[in-house]
Design an enzyme around this catalytic site. Structure first.
Site, PDB file in Angstrom:
ATOM      1  N   LYS A  82     -46.526 -38.649  34.104  1.00 45.19           N
ATOM      2  CA  LYS A  82     -45.393 -38.079  34.734  1.00 45.19           C
ATOM      3  C   LYS A  82     -45.173 -38.333  36.082  1.00 45.19           C
ATOM      4  O   LYS A  82     -44.222 -38.911  36.352  1.00 45.19           O
ATOM      5  CB  LYS A  82     -45.374 -36.346  34.407  1.00 45.19           C
ATOM      6  CG  LYS A  82     -44.271 -35.781  35.440  1.00 45.19           C
ATOM      7  CD  LYS A  82     -44.407 -34.359  35.290  1.00 45.19           C
ATOM      8  CE  LYS A  82     -45.215 -33.644  36.225  1.00 45.19           C
ATOM      9  NZ  LYS A  82     -44.654 -33.468  37.738  1.00 45.19           N
ATOM     10  N   ASN A  83     -46.156 -38.245  36.754  1.00 44.89           N
ATOM     11  CA  ASN A  83     -46.125 -38.679  37.967  1.00 44.89           C
ATOM     12  C   ASN A  83     -45.966 -40.264  38.653  1.00 44.89           C
ATOM     13  O   ASN A  83     -45.891 -40.613  39.653  1.00 44.89           O
ATOM     14  CB  ASN A  83     -47.100 -37.914  38.971  1.00 44.89           C
ATOM     15  CG  ASN A  83     -46.715 -36.311  38.989  1.00 44.89           C
ATOM     16  OD1 ASN A  83     -45.953 -35.936  38.692  1.00 44.89           O
ATOM     17  ND2 ASN A  83     -47.864 -35.469  39.377  1.00 44.89           N
ATOM     18  N   CYS A  88     -40.480 -24.272  46.439  1.00 47.53           N
ATOM     19  CA  CYS A  88     -40.959 -23.927  45.291  1.00 47.53           C
ATOM     20  C   CYS A  88     -41.836 -23.297  44.927  1.00 47.53           C
ATOM     21  O   CYS A  88     -42.731 -22.721  45.929  1.00 47.53           O
ATOM     22  CB  CYS A  88     -41.154 -25.510  44.482  1.00 47.53           C
ATOM     23  SG  CYS A  88     -42.618 -26.156  44.690  1.00 47.53           S
ATOM     24  N   ARG A 143     -43.244 -27.113  50.599  1.00 46.39           N
ATOM     25  CA  ARG A 143     -43.062 -28.631  50.323  1.00 46.39           C
ATOM     26  C   ARG A 143     -42.088 -29.537  50.973  1.00 46.39           C
ATOM     27  O   ARG A 143     -40.993 -29.826  50.309  1.00 46.39           O
ATOM     28  CB  ARG A 143     -42.858 -28.847  48.905  1.00 46.39           C
ATOM     29  CG  ARG A 143     -44.127 -28.111  48.120  1.00 46.39           C
ATOM     30  CD  ARG A 143     -44.066 -28.550  46.776  1.00 46.39           C
ATOM     31  NE  ARG A 143     -44.284 -29.852  46.165  1.00 46.39           N
ATOM     32  CZ  ARG A 143     -44.229 -30.052  44.952  1.00 46.39           C
ATOM     33  NH1 ARG A 143     -43.933 -29.275  43.736  1.00 46.39           N
ATOM     34  NH2 ARG A 143     -44.516 -31.280  44.734  1.00 46.39           N
ATOM     35  N   PRO A 144     -42.036 -29.429  52.256  1.00 45.03           N
ATOM     36  CA  PRO A 144     -41.011 -30.185  53.058  1.00 45.03           C
ATOM     37  C   PRO A 144     -40.921 -31.711  52.743  1.00 45.03           C
ATOM     38  O   PRO A 144     -41.831 -32.057  52.314  1.00 45.03           O
ATOM     39  CB  PRO A 144     -41.307 -29.756  54.643  1.00 45.03           C
ATOM     40  CG  PRO A 144     -42.826 -29.623  54.704  1.00 45.03           C
ATOM     41  CD  PRO A 144     -42.918 -29.010  53.148  1.00 45.03           C
ATOM     42  N   GLN A 178     -41.768 -36.107  56.229  1.00 43.54           N
ATOM     43  CA  GLN A 178     -42.422 -37.260  56.376  1.00 43.54           C
ATOM     44  C   GLN A 178     -41.555 -38.554  55.675  1.00 43.54           C
ATOM     45  O   GLN A 178     -41.679 -39.632  56.284  1.00 43.54           O
ATOM     46  CB  GLN A 178     -43.896 -37.352  56.018  1.00 43.54           C
ATOM     47  CG  GLN A 178     -44.701 -36.157  56.436  1.00 43.54           C
ATOM     48  CD  GLN A 178     -44.816 -36.576  58.201  1.00 43.54           C
ATOM     49  OE1 GLN A 178     -45.076 -37.393  58.427  1.00 43.54           O
ATOM     50  NE2 GLN A 178     -44.465 -35.334  58.542  1.00 43.54           N
ATOM     51  N   ASP A 230     -53.857 -30.962  41.174  1.00 36.97           N
ATOM     52  CA  ASP A 230     -52.958 -30.778  39.666  1.00 36.97           C
ATOM     53  C   ASP A 230     -53.965 -30.273  38.680  1.00 36.97           C
ATOM     54  O   ASP A 230     -53.706 -30.141  37.499  1.00 36.97           O
ATOM     55  CB  ASP A 230     -52.279 -31.952  39.421  1.00 36.97           C
ATOM     56  CG  ASP A 230     -51.002 -32.032  40.065  1.00 36.97           C
ATOM     57  OD1 ASP A 230     -50.552 -31.418  40.870  1.00 36.97           O
ATOM     58  OD2 ASP A 230     -50.516 -33.397  40.353  1.00 36.97           O
ATOM     59  N   ILE A 269     -54.356 -28.397  49.339  1.00 31.46           N
ATOM     60  CA  ILE A 269     -53.146 -29.142  49.380  1.00 31.46           C
ATOM     61  C   ILE A 269     -51.817 -28.322  49.535  1.00 31.46           C
ATOM     62  O   ILE A 269     -50.684 -28.551  50.416  1.00 31.46           O
ATOM     63  CB  ILE A 269     -52.964 -30.146  48.121  1.00 31.46           C
ATOM     64  CG1 ILE A 269     -54.312 -30.744  48.203  1.00 31.46           C
ATOM     65  CG2 ILE A 269     -51.636 -30.956  48.247  1.00 31.46           C
ATOM     66  CD1 ILE A 269     -54.568 -31.889  49.323  1.00 31.46           C
ATOM     67  N   ARG A 298     -41.954 -29.410  31.269  1.00 32.05           N
ATOM     68  CA  ARG A 298     -41.674 -30.416  32.068  1.00 32.05           C
ATOM     69  C   ARG A 298     -42.616 -31.391  32.242  1.00 32.05           C
ATOM     70  O   ARG A 298     -42.184 -32.788  32.863  1.00 32.05           O
ATOM     71  CB  ARG A 298     -41.744 -29.784  33.481  1.00 32.05           C
ATOM     72  CG  ARG A 298     -40.425 -28.890  33.742  1.00 32.05           C
ATOM     73  CD  ARG A 298     -40.400 -28.298  35.129  1.00 32.05           C
ATOM     74  NE  ARG A 298     -40.557 -29.189  36.107  1.00 32.05           N
ATOM     75  CZ  ARG A 298     -40.148 -29.206  37.456  1.00 32.05           C
ATOM     76  NH1 ARG A 298     -40.169 -27.966  37.822  1.00 32.05           N
ATOM     77  NH2 ARG A 298     -40.133 -30.224  38.268  1.00 32.05           N
TER      78      ARG A 298
HETATM   79  N1  EPU Z   1     -45.861 -32.316  53.181  1.00 26.72           N
HETATM   80  C1  EPU Z   1     -44.958 -32.159  54.151  1.00 26.72           C
HETATM   81  N2  EPU Z   1     -44.161 -33.014  54.470  1.00 26.72           N
HETATM   82  C2  EPU Z   1     -43.787 -34.069  53.578  1.00 26.72           C
HETATM   83  C3  EPU Z   1     -44.357 -34.480  52.557  1.00 26.72           C
HETATM   84  C4  EPU Z   1     -45.563 -33.518  52.180  1.00 26.72           C
HETATM   85  O1  EPU Z   1     -45.346 -31.405  54.896  1.00 26.72           O
HETATM   86  O2  EPU Z   1     -42.795 -34.852  54.016  1.00 26.72           O
HETATM   87  C5  EPU Z   1     -47.093 -31.638  52.778  1.00 26.72           C
HETATM   88  C6  EPU Z   1     -46.793 -30.830  51.243  1.00 26.72           C
HETATM   89  O3  EPU Z   1     -46.104 -29.675  51.681  1.00 26.72           O
HETATM   90  C7  EPU Z   1     -48.180 -30.599  50.591  1.00 26.72           C
HETATM   91  C8  EPU Z   1     -48.952 -31.731  51.197  1.00 26.72           C
HETATM   92  O4  EPU Z   1     -48.080 -32.584  52.038  1.00 26.72           O
HETATM   93  O5  EPU Z   1     -48.710 -29.657  51.424  1.00 26.72           O
HETATM   94  C9  EPU Z   1     -48.984 -32.858  49.987  1.00 26.72           C
HETATM   95  O6  EPU Z   1     -47.754 -33.107  49.309  1.00 26.72           O
HETATM   96  P1  EPU Z   1     -47.133 -34.453  48.771  1.00 26.72           P
HETATM   97  O7  EPU Z   1     -45.977 -35.044  49.275  1.00 26.72           O
HETATM   98  O8  EPU Z   1     -48.455 -35.448  48.395  1.00 26.72           O
HETATM   99  O9  EPU Z   1     -46.746 -33.976  47.066  1.00 26.72           O
HETATM  100  P2  EPU Z   1     -45.545 -34.460  46.286  1.00 26.72           P
HETATM  101  O10 EPU Z   1     -45.468 -35.863  46.580  1.00 26.72           O
HETATM  102  O11 EPU Z   1     -44.264 -33.478  46.692  1.00 26.72           O
HETATM  103  C10 EPU Z   1     -47.130 -35.086  44.238  1.00 26.72           C
HETATM  104  C11 EPU Z   1     -47.019 -34.557  42.611  1.00 26.72           C
HETATM  105  C12 EPU Z   1     -47.521 -33.109  42.473  1.00 26.72           C
HETATM  106  C13 EPU Z   1     -48.780 -33.130  43.167  1.00 26.72           C
HETATM  107  C14 EPU Z   1     -48.894 -33.637  44.698  1.00 26.72           C
HETATM  108  C15 EPU Z   1     -50.347 -33.591  45.250  1.00 26.72           C
HETATM  109  C16 EPU Z   1     -45.259 -36.112  41.889  1.00 26.72           C
HETATM  110  C17 EPU Z   1     -43.949 -36.076  41.525  1.00 26.72           C
HETATM  111  N3  EPU Z   1     -45.523 -34.844  42.200  1.00 26.72           N
HETATM  112  O12 EPU Z   1     -46.025 -34.115  44.777  1.00 26.72           O
HETATM  113  O13 EPU Z   1     -47.643 -33.074  41.208  1.00 26.72           O
HETATM  114  O14 EPU Z   1     -49.292 -31.878  43.083  1.00 26.72           O
HETATM  115  O15 EPU Z   1     -48.304 -34.914  44.701  1.00 26.72           O
HETATM  116  O16 EPU Z   1     -51.228 -34.583  44.304  1.00 26.72           O
HETATM  117  O17 EPU Z   1     -45.836 -37.103  42.056  1.00 26.72           O
HETATM  118  C18 EPU Z   1     -47.419 -31.748  39.516  1.00 26.72           C
HETATM  119  O18 EPU Z   1     -47.564 -32.594  38.745  1.00 26.72           O
HETATM  120  O19 EPU Z   1     -47.538 -30.491  38.758  1.00 26.72           O
HETATM  121  C19 EPU Z   1     -47.314 -31.793  40.913  1.00 26.72           C
HETATM  122  C20 EPU Z   1     -47.001 -30.595  41.443  1.00 26.72           C
END
Ligand code: EPU
Length: 416
Positions: A22-23, A116, A121-122, A125, A304, A326, A396
């Site tokens: 999925k990801n 969420c 999850r802001p 970045q 995950d 995380i 999902r």
């Molecule tokens: N974060 C920030 N600011 C940002 C981006 C991230 O503070 O601009 C923080 C997040 O709040 C979190 C940490 O950084 O605390 C890591 O978040 P990341 O951005 O890596 O997560 P993501 O990209 O939103 C993806 C996967 C998630 C998975 C995470 C961590 C996708 C579509 N989603 O999310 O998958 O848990 O990386 O590996 O790729 C799932 O599949 O169940 C799922 C939640």
């Protein structure tokens, strides 16, 4: 709303075919926005999140033909540079259209995702990186408005490691002028899979699989064919299921080399693992042994997989500690597992689990995707019947989980 009814206590045996990740599929579909040519994608999992992403991309004018796990995309007639709130609120990964739209069309309007179930999850970045590449970004009425003449390569150091943030900036940088260096980049295999597709499309990227991606921008990207990488989290979920129930399963169409941290823990639990180039066999005959772990970015232990391993720890011999680093709120499954007879307490970001001999079936509620998967595992191991409500979360991210589990002997039915 659909429910799952599971009668626990069945040993699992047989073969399961793993779907595409999925990801990886979600950013790869967004890469269709980067070119006017055709992307021929295979091993695209049949999931609600994939359908949502295709709906979002189609309303932008992207042509998308889905035939089972094959998807043909053509971005020759994109006419709407907007991701509306209604779609982004149901799937945060919609933010992945921002980088590609901006890089190819110089403009994008994307709803800010809200909080969420697993954390705030802001996306600061993503915005910081695109601004560094020269975009003018404002936030009004809950929307991100982004504009640029042409993105310009630069060095971006994100404050923390972000998976979709890295993917957004990587896609943007492929069409930027000059060289972009992404420091502190995520090394998740799904980022690597996206980078490999971008290379096939004509992008120039070095450092793939490392935390420093160096991208030389090109004028345009072209069409390509690509098969989405196997879903390591679906793989790990079924491995945890057999760790909890006992049995002997072979997972096909998957890879063991992208699941090292989880496989090491499974061995500590007592699972016998044998692997080939595209399969993993798991045999389990004893009560699981409790394992401690802490989630971190790849190649560390994946967040995950945290909930699914916790389900195994619930019935393991011994006590364990699980620390989530995380996301700030990823223990929503704990209360539900305790309803099944587990003995888990939480202090801050650590869960303390006292293994019990036996869980007992009860009605429970799924709260997010991986929490749902962990409840399925707990229910498979429990004595008696468990009903899991709100399984739209499961749909999902898992392709027909109950069908795959039934084939290996689980007593699991979906009730409409
Ligand atoms: N974060 C920030 N600011 C940002 C981006 C991230 O503070 O601009 C923080 C997040 O709040 C979190 C940490 O950084 O605390 C890591 O978040 P990341 O951005 O890596 O997560 P993501 O990209 O939103 C993806 C996967 C998630 C998975 C995470 C961590 C996708 C579509 N989603 O999310 O998958 O848990 O990386 O590996 O790729 C799932 O599949 O169940 C799922 C939640």
């Amino acid at each position: 709303m659909d429910k799952l009814v599971i009668a626990g206590g069945k040993r699992l045996a047989g073969e399961i075919t793993i779907s595409g990740a999925k990801n990886a599929a979600l950013p790869i579909l967004c890469a269709g926005l980067l070119t006017a040519d055709t992307l021929d994608l295979s091993n695209v999992p049949l999931l609600h999140d994939v359908s949502t992403m295709l709906r979002l991309l189609r309303q932008m004018g992207l042509q998308a033909d889905q035939n089972g796990e094959r998807v043909m995309l053509n971005g020759g007639a994109i006419d709407t540079l907007e991701a509306p709130y209604d779609m982004v609120k149901t799937m945060r990964a919609s933010i992945l259209v921002l980088g590609p739209l901006l890089a190819r069309f110089g403009e994008a309007k994307v709803s800010l995702p809200g909080g969420c179930a697993i954390g705030s999850r802001p996306v600061d970045q993503h915005i910081k990186g695109l601004e560094a590449l020269g975009a003018k970004i404002s936030i009004e009425g809950g929307y991100i408005y982004a504009k640029c003449k042409k993105l310009k390569g630069t060095r971006v150091v994100t404050d923390m490691i972000t998976v979709t943030g890295t993917e957004n900036l990587l896609m943007a940088a492929t069409l930027a002028e000059g060289e972009t260096i992404l420091e502190n980049a995520a090394r998740e295999p799904e980022v690597t899979d996206l980078a490999n597709l971008l290379i096939k499309m004509g992008a120039k990227i070095e450092g793939i699989g490392t935390d420093r991606l160096v991208i030389q921008g090109v004028e345009r990207l072209h069409g390509a064919a690509h098969s989405v990488i196997a879903d390591r989290i679906e793989t790990g979920t079924f491995l945890c299921a057999v760790a909890a129930t006992g049995g002997d399963i072979i997972l096909k169409n998957t890879r063991s080399d992208i699941l090292d941290a989880a496989m090491d823990k499974l061995r500590d639990i007592g699972v016998i693992l044998t692997t080939g180039p595209d399969w993993i066999r798991a045999q389990m005959s004893a009560r699981p042994k409790a394992v401690n772990f802490r989630t971190t970015e790849y190649p560390g232990f994946p967040t995950d997989m945290q909930a699914q391993f916790m389900a195994v720890n619930c019935i393991a011999n011994g006590t364990s500690q699980v620390t989530e680093t995380i996301f700030e709120n990823r223990f929503m499954h704990v209360q539900e597992m305790n309803r099944l007879g587990a003995a888990i307490s939480i202090e801050g970001n650590t869960a303390f689990i006292k293994g019990v001999e036996q869980l007992r079936g009860a009605p429970v509620m799924a709260t997010d995707l991986r929490a749902s998967a962990s409840l399925v595992i707990a229910a498979l191991a429990a004595q008696g019947s468990t009903t899991i409500e709100r399984i739209y979360h499961l749909d999902r991210g898992y392709d027909q989980m109950e069908v795959k589990l039934s084939k290996v002997g689980a007593d699991i039915v979906r009730v409409k």
